[in-house]
Design a protein around this motif. Structure first.
Motif, PDB file in Angstrom:
ATOM      1  N   GLY A  78      37.836  59.555  -1.735  1.00 51.38           N
ATOM      2  CA  GLY A  78      36.971  60.408  -2.550  1.00 51.38           C
ATOM      3  C   GLY A  78      35.623  59.767  -2.809  1.00 51.38           C
ATOM      4  O   GLY A  78      34.587  60.432  -2.748  1.00 51.38           O
ATOM      5  N   ALA A 133      43.048  67.980  -5.097  1.00 48.38           N
ATOM      6  CA  ALA A 133      43.817  68.396  -3.913  1.00 48.38           C
ATOM      7  C   ALA A 133      45.093  67.560  -3.785  1.00 48.38           C
ATOM      8  O   ALA A 133      46.127  68.064  -3.346  1.00 48.38           O
ATOM      9  N   ALA A 134      45.013  66.296  -4.177  1.00 44.00           N
ATOM     10  CA  ALA A 134      46.189  65.422  -4.050  1.00 44.00           C
ATOM     11  C   ALA A 134      47.295  65.815  -5.025  1.00 44.00           C
ATOM     12  O   ALA A 134      48.470  65.652  -4.728  1.00 44.00           O
ATOM     13  N   ILE A 170      43.518  57.449  -2.099  1.00 46.60           N
ATOM     14  CA  ILE A 170      42.840  58.736  -2.287  1.00 46.60           C
ATOM     15  C   ILE A 170      41.515  58.541  -3.018  1.00 46.60           C
ATOM     16  O   ILE A 170      40.494  59.141  -2.668  1.00 46.60           O
ATOM     17  N   ALA A 176      49.028  55.011  -3.142  1.00 40.82           N
ATOM     18  CA  ALA A 176      48.521  56.260  -2.557  1.00 40.82           C
ATOM     19  C   ALA A 176      47.332  56.759  -3.354  1.00 40.82           C
ATOM     20  O   ALA A 176      46.332  57.236  -2.793  1.00 40.82           O
ATOM     21  N   THR A 213      47.457  69.012  -6.594  1.00 38.13           N
ATOM     22  CA  THR A 213      47.790  70.449  -6.555  1.00 38.13           C
ATOM     23  C   THR A 213      47.733  70.934  -5.106  1.00 38.13           C
ATOM     24  O   THR A 213      48.696  70.778  -4.359  1.00 38.13           O
ATOM     25  N   SER A 214      46.611  71.505  -4.716  1.00 43.01           N
ATOM     26  CA  SER A 214      46.431  71.946  -3.330  1.00 43.01           C
ATOM     27  C   SER A 214      44.933  72.077  -3.069  1.00 43.01           C
ATOM     28  O   SER A 214      44.132  72.074  -4.001  1.00 43.01           O
ATOM     29  N   TYR A 215      44.575  72.215  -1.796  1.00 37.43           N
ATOM     30  CA  TYR A 215      43.161  72.371  -1.464  1.00 37.43           C
ATOM     31  C   TYR A 215      42.602  73.659  -2.048  1.00 37.43           C
ATOM     32  O   TYR A 215      41.455  73.710  -2.492  1.00 37.43           O
ATOM     33  N   MET A 274      53.594  60.303  -7.075  1.00 35.46           N
ATOM     34  CA  MET A 274      52.629  59.617  -6.215  1.00 35.46           C
ATOM     35  C   MET A 274      52.510  58.147  -6.619  1.00 35.46           C
ATOM     36  O   MET A 274      52.355  57.842  -7.794  1.00 35.46           O
ATOM     37  N   THR A 283      39.152  65.370  -3.890  1.00 27.95           N
ATOM     38  CA  THR A 283      40.298  64.657  -3.336  1.00 27.95           C
ATOM     39  C   THR A 283      41.421  64.506  -4.362  1.00 27.95           C
ATOM     40  O   THR A 283      42.590  64.677  -4.022  1.00 27.95           O
TER      41      THR A 283
END
Lengths: 370, 297
Positions: free
Chosen positions: B13, B261-262, B9, B5, B264-266, B1, B258
């Protein structure tokens, strides 16, 4: 003597009234996260009865099922007390899965626009689905992305609900068959508001198209945040995107390059019976119709056609729906033997200047049932 | 990332956390004032969003007048509603067990949800844009004017609330009533008035949060539960009864959600958030900033 005669006349007339009139239960989610789609479903059923069922004395009784399976089962059990010959049942897959055993025990047909594949795979003879299932619309969804837009590296964001997971599974399978397997996928809970983390990680996989299989609010949030952060990827979304209320959340320029699958798109039809339906719907409810409203209208209209053909009891209605085809406004409906009545799909696209999409491609008889 | 970015994010957040902070602040103010949780706080945020949508045409939304001009009006109307809310949900039940107030606030929340459904329909709606125009682009970082407006407005409102409660005579009276209503009454403060004012302030902040969130993240009648949950977690993490704790907790939640999630995952972010909450309850039940004064809860 006079009193006896009067009582007899009253009895006869009330018996006639009872035989003619029927209240069609409409058991749909009007509150909760699926309330937008559920309201469209309700409107379609109510409009069909109002326009086509009056001469049969048919009326509707709408019950809000919320989004819990228990709410749906409670509503269905209560409706069974009126001994109806059929019911319009929730479009929410998890609610349908809970309602089906109850309907089977009572022997009552359920008319639904639920997209969850499993509801017609349980072997129930009482489920009649008037919205194309995932085996139809997700095939059209994937084919349009690959064959029309030339996608080779698709990414998918899907909702973590039963609806989302069912559609995602069909999309993955079809994309793999078409030689364009997913390079990125992510499940998104209905409560997620910030889509940037998923969009950012997706970019790292270098996809050439973004596929969405999300409910209305999530669909609009993804597209809006993608466009605001300069993401120009073409988008082919699920049927939630074609709903006028979803498009209303986005600027026309944010919709540029956005397409959506659907069973139909009433607002896109400029003339003919569907355009007449759209005008009548606007007058009736003051809002724009979507494919769910039209599909449930057609489904209820088919029930009314069954009753006009002489089907009275639940057994009669079930047999008629299972054995006949019906030319509805959106398409021709015929059971595939499992209660899947709809076999066509459309893909609509926005031009970036308007919130009304145009039909880009029609997919007829996708699963080979006619 | 890329760092770009990541910065984007972080900005998202922070904006989300700032709006959560306003919700959590109102939540804490009511807890401090009456010792009861206002379970309608989420629906009040939703109501603030829909109120701003309803009012926008009257102040010239179509003419492009920024939604931020609506902020004082929405806060004033929600504040007035707060006084009515106190007379409906709290005063008739103040001598009953706290659960009675919980239930009455839940009931009002449900009424608001169904009213919004009936009046505005079930579809998600976008609130008026806070500021007209696009944001500046700084070296590839897209600064959304809406996000900047949310951040700035929330910062101003949080600071103003802190100053009001800490530096003004009315604020001090409200805090005195919150700490010991009998003693406050003995020195001439009218507790009922201060409690009503606390509800007014809490609802005004909920209304502001609703307006600030409605454009960026849309609003629908069913959003109340989500907002309520976030406020509850923020207060638990930050520290019950602490205004600064509520703000800290809310910002942490926004950033945590945020960022995790960025990377790993939601699903992981959600699971980790609740795991963090459990750990906090187990090892530091008072939150990051434990309450220094006697709690009435």
């Amino acid at each position: 003597m006079f009193l006896k005669k009067t009582a007899l006349v009253v009895l006869i007339f009330s018996a006639i009234g009872t035989a003619r009139a029927e209240t069609l239960p409409v058991l749909v989610p009007i509150t909760g996260f699926l309330s937008l789609e559920g309201t469209a479903q309700r409107n379609g059923a109510v409009m069909a009865v109002d326009m086509l069922g009056k001469e049969l004395g048919l009326e509707t009784e709408v019950t809000d099922t919320g989004t819990s399976p228990e709410g749906a089962v409670t509503a269905l059990r209560r409706a069974l007390g009126g001994a109806p010959s059929a019911a319009v049942a929730s479009m929410l897959g998890t609610q349908m899965l809970a309602m089906i055993p109850v309907a089977d025990r009572a022997g009552m047909p359920l008319l639904t626009v639920s997209g969850t594949a499993k509801i017609t795979e349980l072997g129930s003879g009482n489920v009649f689905r008037f919205f194309p299932g995932d085996s139809v619309v997700k095939v059209a969804h994937a084919k349009y992305a690959v064959e029309e837009l030339g996608a080779k590296r698709p990414a998918l964001l899907y909702q973590t609900t039963a609806y989302g997971q069912s559609g995602a599974a069909h999309l993955k399978k079809t994309l793999a068959e078409l030689g364009a397997p997913l390079v990125f996928e992510e499940g998104i809970d209905i409560s997620v508001k910030d889509m940037l983390p998923a969009l950012t990680r997706m970019q790292a996989a270098e996809p050439d198209i973004l596929l969405l299989h999300l409910h209305s609010g999530s669909t609009a949030l993804v597209i809006r945040q993608a466009r605001e952060t300069g993401n120009p990827l073409p988008v082919v979304a699920g049927s939630a995107m074609h709903q006028p209320t979803t498009a209303a959340l986005l600027n026309p320029e944010q919709l540029k390059g956005v397409c959506a699958e659907s069973a139909s798109s009433p607002v896109s039809e400029q003339s003919g019976p569907v355009a007449d339906f759209t005008a009548a719907y606007r007058k009736h409810f003051g809002t724009e119709p979507d494919a769910f409203a039209l599909a449930q209208y057609d489904g209820t209209a088919m029930l009314i056609a069954a009753k006009k053909a002489g089907a009275q009891s639940a057994d009669d209605v079930r047999a008629w729906l299972a054995g006949n085809s019906y030319d509805g406004l959106a398409m021709t409906y015929k059971s595939d033997g499992k209660g899947n009545m709809a076999h066509d799909a459309v893909v609509v696209c926005y031009d970036g200047a308007s919130r009304v999409p145009a039909i880009a491609k029609r997919y007829e008889n996708v699963d080979g049932i006619r | 990332m890329t760092s770009l970015a990541l910065a984007q994010i972080l900005l998202n957040g922070l904006a989300l956390g700032a709006a959560y902070a306003l919700i959590a602040l109102g939540f804490v103010i009511v807890i401090n004032a009456v010792g009861a949780v206002n379970f309608a706080q989420g629906e009040l945020v939703m109501a603030g969003g829909f109120l701003s949508i309803a009012l926008a045409p009257f102040v010239g939304d179509a003419a492009g007048i920024p939604g931020l001009l609506l902020l004082p009006l929405v806060m004033a109307l929600m504040g007035l509603f707060g006084i009515g809310f106190a007379h409906l949900a709290y005063f008739p039940l103040k001598n009953r067990p706290p659960v009675a107030v919980f239930v009455s606030t839940i009931a009002i929340g449900l009424v608001l949800q169904h009213l919004a459904n009936a009046i505005f329909g079930a579809a998600p709606r976008a609130g008026p844009p806070l500021i007209a125009g696009d944001g500046p682009a700084l070296g590839g970082l897209t600064l959304s004017l809406q996000q900047l407006a949310v951040l700035a407005s929330a910062a101003i409102l949080v600071s103003a609330t802190g100053l009001f409660l800490g530096k003004t005579q009315t604020g001090r009276r409200m805090r005195a009533v919150a700490q010991d209503p009998e003693m406050a009454a003995a020195i001439g403060i009218r507790p009922a008035r201060m409690i009503a004012l606390s509800f007014a302030l809490a609802l005004a902040l909920a209304g502001a949060a609703g307006l600030l969130l409605s454009n960026q993240f849309f609003v629908s009648p069913n959003d109340g539960g989500l907002f309520m949950l976030k406020a509850y977690i923020a207060v638990t993490i930050g520290g019950w009864g602490r205004l600064d704790g509520a703000v800290l907790g809310a910002l942490l939640i926004g950033l945590f959600e945020t960022l995790v999630a960025a990377f790993t995952s939601y699903l992981a972010a959600e699971a980790l958030l609740y795991a963090m909450l459990l750990a906090m309850l187990a090892f530091r039940p008072g939150g990051l900033l434990p309450e220094r004064t006697r709690s009435r809860v």
